[in-house]
Design a protein around this motif. Sequence first.
Motif, PDB file in Angstrom:
ATOM      1  N   ALA A   1      32.461 -14.276  26.869  1.00  0.00           N
ATOM      2  CA  ALA A   1      31.671 -14.325  28.096  1.00  0.00           C
ATOM      3  C   ALA A   1      30.660 -13.192  28.168  1.00  0.00           C
ATOM      4  O   ALA A   1      30.937 -12.058  27.781  1.00  0.00           O
ATOM      5  N   SER A   2      29.476 -13.522  28.696  1.00  0.00           N
ATOM      6  CA  SER A   2      28.507 -12.479  29.034  1.00  0.00           C
ATOM      7  C   SER A   2      28.872 -11.842  30.363  1.00  0.00           C
ATOM      8  O   SER A   2      28.667 -10.647  30.564  1.00  0.00           O
TER       9      SER A   2
ATOM     10  N   TYR B   1      18.533  -9.352  27.352  1.00  0.00           N
ATOM     11  CA  TYR B   1      18.045  -9.910  28.606  1.00  0.00           C
ATOM     12  C   TYR B   1      17.255 -11.191  28.363  1.00  0.00           C
ATOM     13  O   TYR B   1      17.441 -12.202  29.038  1.00  0.00           O
ATOM     14  N   GLY B   2      16.356 -11.165  27.375  1.00  0.00           N
ATOM     15  CA  GLY B   2      15.543 -12.340  27.081  1.00  0.00           C
ATOM     16  C   GLY B   2      16.373 -13.524  26.630  1.00  0.00           C
ATOM     17  O   GLY B   2      16.098 -14.674  27.005  1.00  0.00           O
ATOM     18  N   ASN B   3      17.382 -13.251  25.823  1.00  0.00           N
ATOM     19  CA  ASN B   3      18.256 -14.326  25.354  1.00  0.00           C
ATOM     20  C   ASN B   3      19.023 -14.954  26.508  1.00  0.00           C
ATOM     21  O   ASN B   3      19.254 -16.162  26.535  1.00  0.00           O
ATOM     22  N   VAL B   4      19.394 -14.118  27.482  1.00  0.00           N
ATOM     23  CA  VAL B   4      20.087 -14.614  28.672  1.00  0.00           C
ATOM     24  C   VAL B   4      19.173 -15.524  29.482  1.00  0.00           C
ATOM     25  O   VAL B   4      19.572 -16.600  29.939  1.00  0.00           O
TER      26      VAL B   4
ATOM     27  N   SER C   1       6.516  -8.721  27.210  1.00  0.00           N
ATOM     28  CA  SER C   1       7.122  -8.117  26.015  1.00  0.00           C
ATOM     29  C   SER C   1       8.636  -8.209  26.065  1.00  0.00           C
ATOM     30  O   SER C   1       9.340  -7.231  25.841  1.00  0.00           O
ATOM     31  N   ILE C   2       9.130  -9.397  26.368  1.00  0.00           N
ATOM     32  CA  ILE C   2      10.573  -9.643  26.375  1.00  0.00           C
ATOM     33  C   ILE C   2      10.902 -10.571  25.213  1.00  0.00           C
ATOM     34  O   ILE C   2      10.315 -11.643  25.072  1.00  0.00           O
ATOM     35  N   LEU C   3      11.813 -10.150  24.383  1.00  0.00           N
ATOM     36  CA  LEU C   3      12.190 -10.903  23.189  1.00  0.00           C
ATOM     37  C   LEU C   3      13.298 -11.891  23.526  1.00  0.00           C
ATOM     38  O   LEU C   3      14.335 -11.506  24.073  1.00  0.00           O
ATOM     39  N   SER C   4      13.078 -13.164  23.210  1.00  0.00           N
ATOM     40  CA  SER C   4      14.094 -14.178  23.488  1.00  0.00           C
ATOM     41  C   SER C   4      14.369 -15.068  22.283  1.00  0.00           C
ATOM     42  O   SER C   4      15.259 -15.910  22.327  1.00  0.00           O
ATOM     43  N   ASN C   5      13.623 -14.873  21.205  1.00  0.00           N
ATOM     44  CA  ASN C   5      13.733 -15.714  20.023  1.00  0.00           C
ATOM     45  C   ASN C   5      14.652 -15.054  18.997  1.00  0.00           C
ATOM     46  O   ASN C   5      14.394 -13.931  18.555  1.00  0.00           O
TER      47      ASN C   5
END
Length: 461
Positions: free
Chosen positions: A300-301, A213-216, A392-396
Amino acid sequence: MFHHLSDTIAALATPVGTSALGIVRVSGVDAISKVNSIFEGANIEKAESHTIHYGFIKVNGKTIDEVMVSIMRAPRSFTTEDSVEINCHGSPFIIQRVLESLLQIGIRLAKPGEFTQRAFLNGRIDLPQAEAVADLIATENESQHRLAIDQMRGGYAKDLSELRIELIDFTALVELELDFPEEDVEFAKRDTMLELIDKISNFIQSLISSFKYGNVLKNGVLTVIAGRPNAGKSTLLNALLNDERAIVSAIPGTTRDTIEEQLVVDGINFRLVDTAGIREATDEIERIGIEKTMFSAKKASVLLYIFDGSTMDLAEVLTDLDEIKSDKGETIIVLNKIDQLVGDDILNWKNSLAGRGEVVTISAHEKTYLDTLLKRMVSTVFEKGIETDSSSILSNTRHFESLQLALNTLIKSREGLVNCLGGEMLSHDLREALYHMGSITGEVSNEDILGSIFSRFCIGK
């Protein structure tokens, strides 16, 4: 990469190009005295911190520009060093002359990200906060901005650092036992350690689970529009964008290459890709276009498979769905041209495709029910249990990879505890977990990692 902070650096902190004002940032132990040597106005060496002064930049008696100079004394600055900001006129010629004047008095140009790197090395911010600075600069929508701001405020890094300290204490106790091999002594209570490992593992697992989710949110949702010729792919793209971005024609095979555009819905950036129609290619160019369609669909996502319910039969639709299914994303089946359907056609299509997923019905040409499709697209992004306003959402990606390594090692440590593994092996596993956790926060780092991170920054930041 620099190894000391004794020199003074300067860089342009405004966008390249002509603008009303330009800002040149200077930081280092001699920043104030050196700028004072070319500044005609107040004696800024005696000025109080966080004050602004009017005057002129002069070199060899020649006026370069009329400026405002801001003073920030250590440690109350971004880098925690003495810092000066010169607000000059935005002419590229004037800015260049100001920079040249600073170079002449022994101030060097900053490297990409060097101001932020100094803030990190001087302990003002941790490594995730430094990375968040780059993310904030690159934000294009509200969701990206919220993620970067949360990370700059500490985000999950503070909790991770506190858990790491707890694990360090237990690791030290395990290693203390190794100093008394002949004694039947247990400094580190195994049950308590097991609870701690489970607590850390659960925390890390929750971060790992949030990465998709964070990467999106950070990088956008790759959303591919695929289907047969004349299914309405380009019409749908234009309708969603409310712009005539793609050529629409009744002639099959009009779209030969992919077309990508951005669409922000509820703070989420969808990277819409219109593709060539799926069919037997009539020439080499169309064949290449169809190959690109298949490649894009697999990556595709979100895959929007669109079909014309008035001309296709069920077997054709099922064949297409089997052929272009996304490897890692979700497929939304879009029944188009419902304005041309009659009677129970729509209900029959939904019932026939019930086993393949939810069918969204639209008319791209009439722009009807597009809001339903957009809501469905957004719903694919949100995963159950993830709070969109959480810090606390990981996006890195770097953090994601390190956390996976840390979790794997913690799992090994847990197995070792359960199986009464010797203290030496247990200590080795715990130290490896500590390393991977520390590499995220910067408590464990090396020049290669830091160089890679800060090289992606812009000059002046």
